[in-house]
Design a protein around this motif. Structure first.
Motif, PDB file in Angstrom:
ATOM      1  N   HIS A  26      75.989  80.208  18.294  1.00  0.00           N
ATOM      2  CA  HIS A  26      76.921  79.113  18.568  1.00  0.00           C
ATOM      3  C   HIS A  26      76.212  77.800  18.939  1.00  0.00           C
ATOM      4  N   PRO A  27      75.148  77.791  19.753  1.00  0.00           N
ATOM      5  CA  PRO A  27      74.507  76.507  20.072  1.00  0.00           C
ATOM      6  C   PRO A  27      73.904  75.801  18.859  1.00  0.00           C
ATOM      7  N   ILE A  28      73.609  76.538  17.781  1.00  0.00           N
ATOM      8  CA  ILE A  28      73.056  75.899  16.589  1.00  0.00           C
ATOM      9  C   ILE A  28      74.114  75.036  15.915  1.00  0.00           C
ATOM     10  N   VAL A  29      75.297  75.593  15.688  1.00  0.00           N
ATOM     11  CA  VAL A  29      76.429  74.865  15.092  1.00  0.00           C
ATOM     12  C   VAL A  29      77.683  75.225  15.887  1.00  0.00           C
ATOM     13  N   PRO A  30      77.986  74.491  16.958  1.00  0.00           N
ATOM     14  CA  PRO A  30      79.130  74.835  17.826  1.00  0.00           C
ATOM     15  C   PRO A  30      80.452  74.371  17.234  1.00  0.00           C
ATOM     16  N   MET A  31      80.925  75.046  16.196  1.00  0.00           N
ATOM     17  CA  MET A  31      82.194  74.671  15.568  1.00  0.00           C
ATOM     18  C   MET A  31      83.398  75.228  16.323  1.00  0.00           C
ATOM     19  N   LEU A  32      83.198  76.307  17.057  1.00  0.00           N
ATOM     20  CA  LEU A  32      84.321  77.011  17.670  1.00  0.00           C
ATOM     21  C   LEU A  32      84.509  76.580  19.123  1.00  0.00           C
ATOM     22  N   ASP A  33      85.726  76.728  19.584  1.00  0.00           N
ATOM     23  CA  ASP A  33      86.020  76.581  21.005  1.00  0.00           C
ATOM     24  C   ASP A  33      85.874  77.970  21.627  1.00  0.00           C
ATOM     25  N   GLU A  34      84.791  78.178  22.363  1.00  0.00           N
ATOM     26  CA  GLU A  34      84.496  79.510  22.882  1.00  0.00           C
ATOM     27  C   GLU A  34      85.615  80.030  23.769  1.00  0.00           C
ATOM     28  N   HIS A  35      86.178  79.154  24.591  1.00  0.00           N
ATOM     29  CA  HIS A  35      87.241  79.585  25.499  1.00  0.00           C
ATOM     30  C   HIS A  35      88.467  80.053  24.723  1.00  0.00           C
ATOM     31  N   ASP A  36      88.913  79.267  23.746  1.00  0.00           N
ATOM     32  CA  ASP A  36      90.083  79.646  22.955  1.00  0.00           C
ATOM     33  C   ASP A  36      89.812  80.895  22.128  1.00  0.00           C
ATOM     34  N   PHE A  37      88.602  81.006  21.585  1.00  0.00           N
ATOM     35  CA  PHE A  37      88.271  82.160  20.748  1.00  0.00           C
ATOM     36  C   PHE A  37      88.321  83.449  21.563  1.00  0.00           C
TER      37      PHE A  37
ATOM     38  N   SER B 261      81.582  54.855   2.783  1.00  0.00           N
ATOM     39  CA  SER B 261      82.725  54.066   2.336  1.00  0.00           C
ATOM     40  C   SER B 261      84.015  54.864   2.303  1.00  0.00           C
ATOM     41  N   THR B 262      83.913  56.202   2.324  1.00  0.00           N
ATOM     42  CA  THR B 262      85.115  57.039   2.265  1.00  0.00           C
ATOM     43  C   THR B 262      85.223  58.022   3.418  1.00  0.00           C
ATOM     44  N   MET B 263      84.188  58.124   4.242  1.00  0.00           N
ATOM     45  CA  MET B 263      84.176  59.095   5.330  1.00  0.00           C
ATOM     46  C   MET B 263      83.804  58.380   6.627  1.00  0.00           C
ATOM     47  N   ASP B 264      84.558  58.638   7.671  1.00  0.00           N
ATOM     48  CA  ASP B 264      84.285  57.950   8.941  1.00  0.00           C
ATOM     49  C   ASP B 264      84.458  58.872  10.145  1.00  0.00           C
ATOM     50  N   THR B 265      84.297  60.173   9.939  1.00  0.00           N
ATOM     51  CA  THR B 265      84.434  61.102  11.062  1.00  0.00           C
ATOM     52  C   THR B 265      83.420  60.773  12.146  1.00  0.00           C
ATOM     53  N   THR B 266      83.884  60.690  13.376  1.00  0.00           N
ATOM     54  CA  THR B 266      83.016  60.361  14.501  1.00  0.00           C
ATOM     55  C   THR B 266      82.075  61.514  14.811  1.00  0.00           C
ATOM     56  N   LEU B 267      80.865  61.184  15.224  1.00  0.00           N
ATOM     57  CA  LEU B 267      79.921  62.218  15.622  1.00  0.00           C
ATOM     58  C   LEU B 267      80.469  63.002  16.812  1.00  0.00           C
ATOM     59  N   PRO B 268      80.046  64.258  16.981  1.00  0.00           N
ATOM     60  CA  PRO B 268      80.548  65.068  18.108  1.00  0.00           C
ATOM     61  C   PRO B 268      80.320  64.357  19.439  1.00  0.00           C
TER      62      PRO B 268
ATOM     63  N   VAL C 149      75.626  72.110  23.924  1.00  0.00           N
ATOM     64  CA  VAL C 149      75.881  72.448  22.527  1.00  0.00           C
ATOM     65  C   VAL C 149      76.340  71.220  21.735  1.00  0.00           C
ATOM     66  N   ALA C 150      77.099  70.338  22.387  1.00  0.00           N
ATOM     67  CA  ALA C 150      77.510  69.102  21.722  1.00  0.00           C
ATOM     68  C   ALA C 150      76.311  68.191  21.500  1.00  0.00           C
ATOM     69  N   ILE C 151      75.409  68.154  22.473  1.00  0.00           N
ATOM     70  CA  ILE C 151      74.182  67.371  22.304  1.00  0.00           C
ATOM     71  C   ILE C 151      73.386  67.888  21.110  1.00  0.00           C
ATOM     72  N   SER C 152      73.313  69.211  20.994  1.00  0.00           N
ATOM     73  CA  SER C 152      72.572  69.816  19.890  1.00  0.00           C
ATOM     74  C   SER C 152      73.198  69.470  18.542  1.00  0.00           C
ATOM     75  N   LEU C 153      74.521  69.608  18.413  1.00  0.00           N
ATOM     76  CA  LEU C 153      75.179  69.328  17.144  1.00  0.00           C
ATOM     77  C   LEU C 153      75.114  67.848  16.803  1.00  0.00           C
ATOM     78  N   ARG C 154      75.236  66.992  17.783  1.00  0.00           N
ATOM     79  CA  ARG C 154      75.158  65.551  17.535  1.00  0.00           C
ATOM     80  C   ARG C 154      73.777  65.174  16.998  1.00  0.00           C
ATOM     81  N   ALA C 155      72.735  65.730  17.619  1.00  0.00           N
ATOM     82  CA  ALA C 155      71.374  65.454  17.147  1.00  0.00           C
ATOM     83  C   ALA C 155      71.158  66.012  15.742  1.00  0.00           C
ATOM     84  N   SER C 156      71.681  67.199  15.482  1.00  0.00           N
ATOM     85  CA  SER C 156      71.539  67.788  14.153  1.00  0.00           C
ATOM     86  C   SER C 156      72.259  66.958  13.105  1.00  0.00           C
ATOM     87  N   ALA C 157      73.427  66.427  13.435  1.00  0.00           N
ATOM     88  CA  ALA C 157      74.169  65.600  12.483  1.00  0.00           C
ATOM     89  C   ALA C 157      73.406  64.319  12.169  1.00  0.00           C
TER      90      ALA C 157
END
Length: 678
Positions: A246-257, A410-417, A426-434
């Motif tokens: 999960h820390p490599i790519v934290p896509m999931l909400d651990e609490h909800d999962f 020009s077509t994508m503007d998703t904000t970084l984590p 984990v958010a720091i890790s994904l932001r740096a990876s992005a």
């Protein structure tokens, strides 16, 4: 009597007739009076302007016939139309004065998708400066087989371990060949075997002696056995997933999962597919050799073609884990490449590539939501998008394939984590990876273009990568300041950072070798590129040897990048062995790096997959190029079968074959090139 008289005196050739003059002098013409043609004429003498009396030569008229004019006009029109077809949208005046190389660069940039496979491919064959790594022709000029591969799970175990991307199908099916460019491992291996043809046969003989991969047990039914024991296994796998993956790519909400799993309320296919993929990958992290097969079979019942007909966030996350991690673990990289491409389309259909304006919360709402839910739904959508983006970029580093619009500002503007709390590691890790993958995305796009990468471009990319790494927080750079949960994510990041720098430099070295460099032509920048490649490769081997951890997920990743880093030491030994006076220090340094890498692989062996052939390939090539065959004279192979192994049969992104002769005989270059590791 009549007499005829003839003169026998030779007559000299008459002088050329003088240029015809106007009848009136210029002064009489001006005065409009009669001129007698004298010099000076009587009129000019009368008016006492003899010094102004001069005659202009009559200009010859160049009358052009109508047929000649039409012929020249038609010729000009045809040339203009040809230039417009070659350079659409560019004025002819803008092309004037440009060099041949500049015009070729414009031609490669302006090539349209319709002509890329036809006209451009034809130009590549005739121009040695144009790269063509898609040629379906073998070294001896015979047509090669069409590209095809078979990575299905229904193959025999001995075939399941062979994939051309990772170059591990030495002794298996040699017909599987997917498109790979100059960034691939096959480009380096092909160069090694062209330099040392005798090693090719020896490696093949050793590969045939490798033991077959034992067959895995058939997946068992989940309906049989102790259900409580199965629940304990699942819980253990979920714990390992969130601890190591999960820390490599934290896509999931651990609490909800975890809440949804413990309550058992959700039974929709998207959720069940995601649950089984999490357990599948978690079982690998736990160290099990067979458990992942059982849960993967269960996941396949939910993650199938029907899952594309019911798009939701959970099914997308399951596809990301399948194509981004698990299929690579199963040695099915082309299948993974296709799944990730499909997942990218699903993500765009779900709108993850756009930042939702209506769902943005103000600061107060965000703070209130954080107390109720650790990660908001909007943030999970962002992390899923960037997780997918990272998976696709990481897997494509060594492919040399087009990015297919993976990220377009020009077509994508998703904000970084964003960070939910200050210590949201984990958010720091994904932001740096992005941020890292945004750079790599541009590098991969550049490598996929027709015109080759230049040294200034490589230097600029390398400086940008170094600036990114130096800007990382200490938790992602320093092992002493990093929490234990970030250990694998941190080392994954370091390995990928060093590997992309290595790819930049080693591709340029292949270009330099192809260019038949003379020692007077080796510039300071080229020497710096070579030295940087050596330093980065040495750092990569040392880093992996120092920081690997006894975990199957970490070892799987580290062993692959260690295999990448071993390519240049092998090439260094081959090049030095081909010289009449090899650089002993360079060979010694390269051997030391290889010994360190092989010792590290030996230590990691208990946590490796049974199908990991990287150490075997390195050891086989190392033994082949340092054995008795080294004493025999070597010349680059000119008539070898390029389909020998199936994974190095590409045209090394060049329009002509490699000419290593002048490159190898250059003492000055050999003192600088490949002095140690890749």
């Amino acid at each position: 009597m009549f007499h005829s008289f003839s003169s026998h005196k030779k007559t000299s050739p008459s002088p050329p007739a003088p240029a015809r003059l106007n009848k009136s002098c210029s002064e009489c013409t001006r005065r409009k009076v009669k001129c007698d043609g004298g010099h000076p004429c009587s009129s000019c003498a009368y008016y006492k302007v003899s010094h102004l009396c001069s005659y202009r030569q009559r200009n010859k008229r160049n009358a052009v016939s109508r047929s000649t004019l039409e012929e020249v006009s038609e010729r000009l029109r045809s040339r203009t139309e040809t230039l417009e077809r070659l350079f659409p949208g560019r004025a002819v005046d803008d092309l004037a004065g440009k060099s041949r190389d500049a015009l070729l660069d414009l031609l490669r940039v302006d090539v349209t998708p319709g002509t890329a496979a036809g006209e451009s491919a034809g130009n590549s064959a005739g121009d040695p400066d144009v790269a063509d790594d898609s040629a379906q022709v073998s070294e001896n000029g015979e047509p090669a087989a069409d590209r095809q591969w078979d990575e299905s799970s229904h193959q025999p175990p001995v075939l399941q371990v062979g994939d051309d991307i990772n170059a591990i199908n030495l002794a298996t099916d040699h017909h599987r060949r997917s498109y790979l460019g100059v960034t691939s491992v096959s480009a380096i291996l092909r160069a090694i075997f062209r330099l040392c043809p005798s090693a090719k046969q020896r490696v093949a003989e050793q590969a045939k002696q490798w033991p077959e991969i034992p067959s895995q047990p058939q997946p068992q039914s989940f309906l049989s056995g102790d259900m409580s024991a199965n629940l304990l296994k699942e819980q253990r796998c979920i714990d390992f997933y969130f601890e190591h993956v999960h820390p490599i790519v934290p896509m999931l909400d651990e609490h909800d999962f975890r809440t949804a799993y413990s309550t058992g309320d959700r039974r929709d296919p998207g959720w069940l597919g995601l649950l089984n993929m999490v357990i599948t990958i978690g079982s690998i992290a736990s160290g099990s050799d067979t458990l992942h097969e059982q849960y993967y079979e269960q996941a396949r019942t939910f993650v199938d073609l029907d899952s594309f007909g019911a798009g939701n966030l959970e099914s997308l996350q399951a596809l990301c884990l399948l194509g981004g991690l698990y299929l690579h673990y199963r040695n099915a990289p082309n299948m993974a490449y296709a799944v990730i491409g499909a997942a990218h389309r699903v993500a765009i259909a779900l709108g993850l590539h756009r930042e939702s304006r209506r769902r943005n919360m103000n600061a107060a709402e965000a703070q209130a939501g954080a107390t109720l839910n650790p990660v908001s739904r909007v943030e999970i959508r962002r992390r899923t998008w960037w997780g997918l983006f990272c998976f696709d970029t990481w897997a494509s580093m060594t492919l040399g394939r087009p990015t297919c619009g993976r990220w377009e500002a020009s077509t994508m503007d998703t904000t970084l984590p964003s960070l939910v709390t200050e210590d949201d590691h984990v958010a720091i890790s994904l932001r740096a990876s992005a941020q890292f993958c945004l750079i790599c995305n541009r590098i991969q796009h550049r490598f996929a273009q027709f015109n080759r990468l230049t040294i200034p471009e490589a230097v600029a990319f390398d400086q940008e990568l170094q600036a990114w790494f130096n800007s990382l927080p200490l938790v992602l750079r320093s092992p002493t300041n990093s929490p234990s949960r970030l250990t694998i994510a941190r080392e994954f990041m370091r390995n990928r950072y060093l590997n992309i720098r290595l790819i930049l430099m080693r591709s340029l070295i292949l270009y330099l070798a192809h260019g038949r460099i003379q020692k007077t032509q080796l510039s300071v920048e080229e020497r710096q590129i070579i030295n940087t490649c050596r330093v980065v490769a040495s750092e990569a081997i040392d880093s992996i040897a120092l920081y690997w951890t006894p975990n199957r997920i970490h070892v799987w990743n580290s062993a692959w990048y260690l295999f990448q880093a071993c390519m240049i030491p092998l090439l260094s030994i081959v090049i030095e062995g081909s010289r009449p006076d090899p650089n002993v220090d360079a060979v010694s340094s390269a051997r030391a790096s290889l010994v360190k890498a092989l010792e590290t692989c030996s230590e990691m062996r208990p946590w490796m997959r049974a199908s990991d052939r990287g150490p075997d390939i390195v050891a086989a090539v190392y033994e082949a190029i340092t054995g008795e065959a080294e004493a025999a004279g070597r010349t680059p192979s000119q008539d070898g079968d390029s389909n020998f192994f199936g994974w190095y049969d590409e045209q090394l992104t060049f329009g002509t074959e490699l000419d290593w002769g002048s490159f190898l005989m250059d003492d000055d270059i050999q003192g600088t090139l490949f002095t140690t590791t890749q």
